[in-house]
Design a protein around this motif. Structure first.
Motif, mmCIF file in Angstrom:
data_model
loop_
_atom_site.group_PDB
_atom_site.id
_atom_site.type_symbol
_atom_site.label_atom_id
_atom_site.label_comp_id
_atom_site.label_asym_id
_atom_site.label_seq_id
_atom_site.Cartn_x
_atom_site.Cartn_y
_atom_site.Cartn_z
ATOM 1 N N GLY A 84 3.675 -7.212 -3.447
ATOM 2 C CA GLY A 84 4.518 -5.995 -3.186
ATOM 3 C C GLY A 84 5.733 -5.425 -4.140
ATOM 4 O O GLY A 84 5.682 -6.492 -5.075
ATOM 5 N N ILE A 85 6.644 -4.763 -3.778
ATOM 6 C CA ILE A 85 7.543 -4.187 -4.829
ATOM 7 C C ILE A 85 8.585 -5.212 -4.815
ATOM 8 O O ILE A 85 9.728 -5.092 -5.637
ATOM 9 N N GLY A 86 8.634 -6.247 -4.017
ATOM 10 C CA GLY A 86 9.831 -7.295 -3.984
ATOM 11 C C GLY A 86 11.050 -6.558 -3.430
ATOM 12 O O GLY A 86 11.149 -5.463 -3.053
ATOM 13 N N ILE A 87 12.041 -7.270 -3.193
ATOM 14 C CA ILE A 87 13.237 -6.979 -2.493
ATOM 15 C C ILE A 87 14.530 -7.253 -3.714
ATOM 16 O O ILE A 87 14.564 -8.359 -4.192
ATOM 17 N N PRO A 88 15.217 -6.023 -4.019
ATOM 18 C CA PRO A 88 16.236 -6.227 -4.949
ATOM 19 C C PRO A 88 17.168 -7.521 -4.680
ATOM 20 O O PRO A 88 17.682 -7.852 -3.393
ATOM 21 N N GLU A 89 17.587 -8.239 -5.514
ATOM 22 C CA GLU A 89 18.572 -9.520 -4.988
ATOM 23 C C GLU A 89 19.633 -9.307 -4.175
ATOM 24 O O GLU A 89 19.680 -9.857 -3.456
ATOM 25 N N LYS A 90 20.235 -8.067 -4.493
ATOM 26 C CA LYS A 90 21.423 -7.947 -3.724
ATOM 27 C C LYS A 90 21.234 -7.729 -2.273
ATOM 28 O O LYS A 90 22.147 -7.732 -1.617
ATOM 29 N N TYR A 91 19.943 -7.168 -1.883
ATOM 30 C CA TYR A 91 19.653 -6.912 -0.657
ATOM 31 C C TYR A 91 18.869 -7.951 0.261
ATOM 32 O O TYR A 91 18.784 -7.858 1.073
ATOM 33 N N ILE A 92 18.644 -9.103 -0.654
ATOM 34 C CA ILE A 92 17.717 -10.011 0.107
ATOM 35 C C ILE A 92 18.462 -10.516 1.369
ATOM 36 O O ILE A 92 18.022 -10.699 2.559
ATOM 37 N N PRO A 93 19.720 -11.174 1.172
ATOM 38 C CA PRO A 93 20.390 -11.425 2.453
ATOM 39 C C PRO A 93 20.417 -10.378 3.330
ATOM 40 O O PRO A 93 20.214 -11.214 4.820
ATOM 41 N N PRO A 118 -5.340 4.816 0.019
ATOM 42 C CA PRO A 118 -5.061 6.225 0.507
ATOM 43 C C PRO A 118 -3.833 6.764 -0.133
ATOM 44 O O PRO A 118 -3.135 5.860 -0.470
ATOM 45 N N PRO A 119 -3.612 8.090 -0.233
ATOM 46 C CA PRO A 119 -2.408 8.280 -1.190
ATOM 47 C C PRO A 119 -1.172 7.855 -0.386
ATOM 48 O O PRO A 119 -1.067 8.151 0.891
ATOM 49 N N ASP A 136 0.795 -1.376 -0.005
ATOM 50 C CA ASP A 136 -0.047 0.098 0.054
ATOM 51 C C ASP A 136 0.751 1.222 0.127
ATOM 52 O O ASP A 136 0.475 2.276 -0.584
ATOM 53 N N ALA A 137 1.947 1.106 0.737
ATOM 54 C CA ALA A 137 2.774 2.374 0.621
ATOM 55 C C ALA A 137 3.410 2.558 -0.623
ATOM 56 O O ALA A 137 4.259 3.653 -0.884
ATOM 57 N N HIS A 138 3.350 1.708 -1.596
ATOM 58 C CA HIS A 138 3.829 1.951 -3.101
ATOM 59 C C HIS A 138 2.531 1.801 -4.228
ATOM 60 O O HIS A 138 2.923 1.619 -5.331
ATOM 61 N N GLY A 139 1.769 2.089 -3.564
ATOM 62 C CA GLY A 139 0.418 2.320 -4.477
ATOM 63 C C GLY A 139 -0.046 1.076 -5.204
ATOM 64 O O GLY A 139 -0.844 0.702 -6.024
ATOM 65 N N ILE A 140 0.231 -0.254 -4.620
ATOM 66 C CA ILE A 140 -0.149 -1.531 -4.833
ATOM 67 C C ILE A 140 -1.290 -1.970 -3.980
ATOM 68 O O ILE A 140 -1.148 -2.000 -2.767
ATOM 69 N N LEU A 141 -2.454 -2.299 -4.782
ATOM 70 C CA LEU A 141 -3.665 -2.728 -3.732
ATOM 71 C C LEU A 141 -3.103 -4.199 -3.256
ATOM 72 O O LEU A 141 -2.948 -4.878 -4.172
ATOM 73 N N PRO A 142 -3.083 -4.396 -2.091
ATOM 74 C CA PRO A 142 -2.297 -5.603 -1.441
ATOM 75 C C PRO A 142 -3.317 -6.946 -1.736
ATOM 76 O O PRO A 142 -4.445 -6.988 -1.388
ATOM 77 N N ASP A 143 -2.618 -7.814 -2.127
ATOM 78 C CA ASP A 143 -2.920 -9.099 -2.167
ATOM 79 C C ASP A 143 -2.208 -10.118 -1.013
ATOM 80 O O ASP A 143 -1.040 -10.351 -1.339
ATOM 81 N N ILE A 144 -2.506 -10.592 0.233
ATOM 82 C CA ILE A 144 -1.588 -10.999 1.092
ATOM 83 C C ILE A 144 -2.283 -12.587 1.524
ATOM 84 O O ILE A 144 -3.568 -12.447 1.870
ATOM 85 N N GLU A 145 -1.388 -13.280 1.769
ATOM 86 C CA GLU A 145 -1.797 -14.812 2.354
ATOM 87 C C GLU A 145 -0.871 -15.123 3.469
ATOM 88 O O GLU A 145 0.400 -14.822 3.192
ATOM 89 N N VAL A 146 -1.568 -15.458 4.435
ATOM 90 C CA VAL A 146 -0.667 -15.540 5.791
ATOM 91 C C VAL A 146 -1.071 -16.850 6.254
ATOM 92 O O VAL A 146 -2.371 -17.392 6.216
ATOM 93 N N TYR A 189 15.044 3.531 7.047
ATOM 94 C CA TYR A 189 15.559 4.429 7.860
ATOM 95 C C TYR A 189 15.387 6.005 6.943
ATOM 96 O O TYR A 189 16.456 6.705 6.871
ATOM 97 N N VAL A 190 14.415 6.479 6.484
ATOM 98 C CA VAL A 190 14.177 7.883 6.073
ATOM 99 C C VAL A 190 13.088 8.322 6.444
ATOM 100 O O VAL A 190 12.053 7.570 7.260
ATOM 101 N N LEU A 191 12.827 9.615 6.486
ATOM 102 C CA LEU A 191 11.631 10.402 7.150
ATOM 103 C C LEU A 191 10.575 9.938 6.293
ATOM 104 O O LEU A 191 10.075 10.736 5.459
ATOM 105 N N ARG A 192 9.704 9.133 6.653
ATOM 106 C CA ARG A 192 8.600 8.528 5.834
ATOM 107 C C ARG A 192 7.834 7.735 6.617
ATOM 108 O O ARG A 192 8.422 7.063 7.405
#
Ligand code: ADP
Ligand code: MG
Length: 527
Positions: free
Chosen positions: A78-87, A223-224, A48-58, A99-102
């Protein structure tokens, strides 16, 4: 006896490994709850924070062979995680993209790693993460555990698939020791409350008992999304100022103040610097220690900066709150309000309040309180939360004609780039006066609206009763009139008189008796 102490440093991973309770992993029940919560929050932050209507399964599955072992799986689009940051995202404590002001749900760069650590300690299995970013031609899968001493991910397996279907999102699978029977109620509440504040989410939860709780999307509108903002001068202390100066590319104090802060343009920056005797052209990196101290204090004291802006935040909005409350709680009445932003320590904060009454809501001795901060449900420590104080101490419900037991739910939502949580567990919000006042005014607004609704409803019922009393006698009056009119040249059918009389009553009470089509209905319904 040795008098020599042994000194050494520990890594953040080791710190949290030793102090699991701080992060909410105190016992198997709490740990299961916390794990679901952190993964669900990450999934929502990625959608939702990236404008995607969430489909979530838990889903939570029991391990057939090991008692108290549960496998949690959370899948998002969602937007996924860039490969190099997954680990590192899953294997290095205090590693985060937030860690940003958001305004985000995640804060500390800790949640996912705590589950990996806890799973590793209690079950001894690595976590599995599958992810593809938007537009990625490949899907990556990693098995990861954490090197606690070094605070580093250990990659146990990596695989790559072709992303032929163009999928994006993340799937996380982690096995932890848990206690489903003790955690069940809290987890169900958590999922349900999440559904209330995100009515635009398709949320499916599968329990270890094989039950499925499905909360279908109630509206296709988000929401925006929150946007990143710059710090406001009033929210900056000396350490932060130093960090900002060491990172800035600006060459002069004037450019630095005018460009790196919100609420400051060149005109105000000039006036500010001049009134504290600073040289506008000075390079901020060359400020002396004393000058830095003066500048830090001046930033806090100067009161001509514009107020912190709230457009960067993402409140839920009164409409979505009403839709969420209606679709999940099935009440007979709802209302909600988004209050004007207030300022807390240099950060804009928006308070929202909703109310739901009657219908499927249970009558209790006090209002049921649904607390949220940055769209996260807060379940623990209710009695020490500012919202509880407002509804139990500040508001006199009898003033709003509410007598308990009554079927009332009050929703409070506080959103901002800084929330005054009482602890790192993010479970209750402190009694900050501007926030308390915002909640109180919001509750008064929705309570007044409920009071009006109840008064209108009572009036309608009285009208209805009166109309029914009159209509009851129509057939008798009609036949009496028919007898009376028998001397007329044309014989009169009592049914015609009945209908005519009913028309008259309808004219008088029409709006209150819409659902009644003829006097016979009434008589039948009374009999
Ligand atoms: P936090 O949420 O506080 O940042 P976490 O340890 O929970 O810390 O997550 C670390 C980082 O991993 C996040 O900042 C985010 O960038 C990334 N991440 C975790 N889960 C997801 C997900 N489901 N989708 C996309 N990114 C994710
Ligand atoms: Mg998180």
């Amino acid at each position: 006896m040795s008098t020599l102490e042994k000194f050494r440093a520990i890594s953040p991973a080791e710190f949290f490994y030793r102090n699991k309770e701080i992060a909410g992993f105190a016992n198997p029940a709490r740990a299961l709850y916390q794990s679901v919560r952190e993964l669900l929050e990450n999934a929502l932050d990625a959608t939702d924070a990236h404008g995607i209507l969430p489909d979530i399964e838990v889903s939570i599955d029991r391990d057939a062979n090991r008692p108290m072992v549960y496998r949690i799986t959370v899948k998002d689009n969602g937007i996924g995680i860039p490969e190099k940051y997954i680990p590192e995202a899953f294997g290095r404590v205090l590693f985060s993209s937030k860690y940003v002001l958001r305004q985000t749900r995640g804060l500390f760069g800790l949640g996912a790693k705590m589950i990996v650590l806890y799973g590793q300690i209690t079950v001894g299995e690595p976590a599995e993460i599958i992810s593809a970013t938007i537009g990625s031609k490949k899907i990556y899968s990693y098995r990861i555990s954490i090197d606690v001493k070094e605070n580093r991910p250990i990659i146990l397996q990596r695989s790559v698939w072709l992303n032929t279907a163009g999928w994006h999102g993340t799937i996380v699978k982690i096995s932890v020791e848990g206690d489903w029977s003790r955690a069940k109620q809290k987890i169900l509440d958590y999922v349900k409350r999440t559904a209330i504040v995100t009515p635009y989410t398709n949320l499916v939860f599968r329990t270890p008992d094989g039950e499925i709780y499905a909360y279908p999307r109630a509206i296709d509108r988000l929401p925006p999304p929150p946007r990143e903002t710059k710090p406001h001068p009033h929210g900056v202390d000396i350490e932060m100022l130093k960090a900002m100066i060491s990172e800035t590319k600006e060459q002069t104090l004037l450019d630095f103040i005018a460009n790196e802060f919100q609420g400051v343009g060149r005109v105000i920056a000039t006036r500010f610097l001049q009134s504290y005797g600073f040289n506008l052209e000075k390079n901020p990196k060359e400020l002396s220690k004393e000058e830095l101290e003066v500048l830090a204090k001046a930033l806090k004291d100067f009161n001509e900066f514009r107020k912190p802006r709230a457009e960067y935040l993402s409140p839920i909005g009164a409409d979505l709150i009403k839709i969420g409350l209606s679709s999940i709680l099935k009440p007979e009445f709802v209302d909600a309000i988004t209050m004007k932003p207030v300022v807390y320590e240099g950060h804009a904060v928006v308070v929202e309040v909703g109310i739901a009454y009657g219908g499927a809501i249970e009558s209790l001795e006090e209002p049921q309180l649904l607390r949220f901060a940055n769209k996260i449900p807060l379940l623990y420590d209710e009695k020490s939360d500012v919202s509880w104080k407002v509804i139990s101490e500040n508001i006199d419900w009898s003033y709003y004609d509410i007598v308990f037991p009554a079927p009332i739910a009050i929703l409070t939502h506080i959103c901002g780039t800084k929330i005054p949580y009482k602890g790192v567990g993010k479970e209750s919000v402190a009694e900050v006066p501007v926030i308390e006042r915002g909640i109180e005014e919001g509750v008064r607004y929705v309570a007044r609206s409920l009071k009006l609704y109840l008064a209108r409803k009572q009036r309608e019922e009285e009208y209805m009763k009166r109309a029914i009393t009159i209509i009851k006698y129509i057939p008798e009056v009609a036949s009496a009139l028919a007898v009376f009119l028998r001397s007329n040249p044309e014989p009169v059918n009592p049914r015609v008189i009945e209908d005519r009389l009913f028309e008259l009553v309808k004219k008088r009470y029409g709006e209150h008796i819409k659902e009644i089509s003829s006097p016979r209905d009434i008589i039948l319904s009374i009999e």
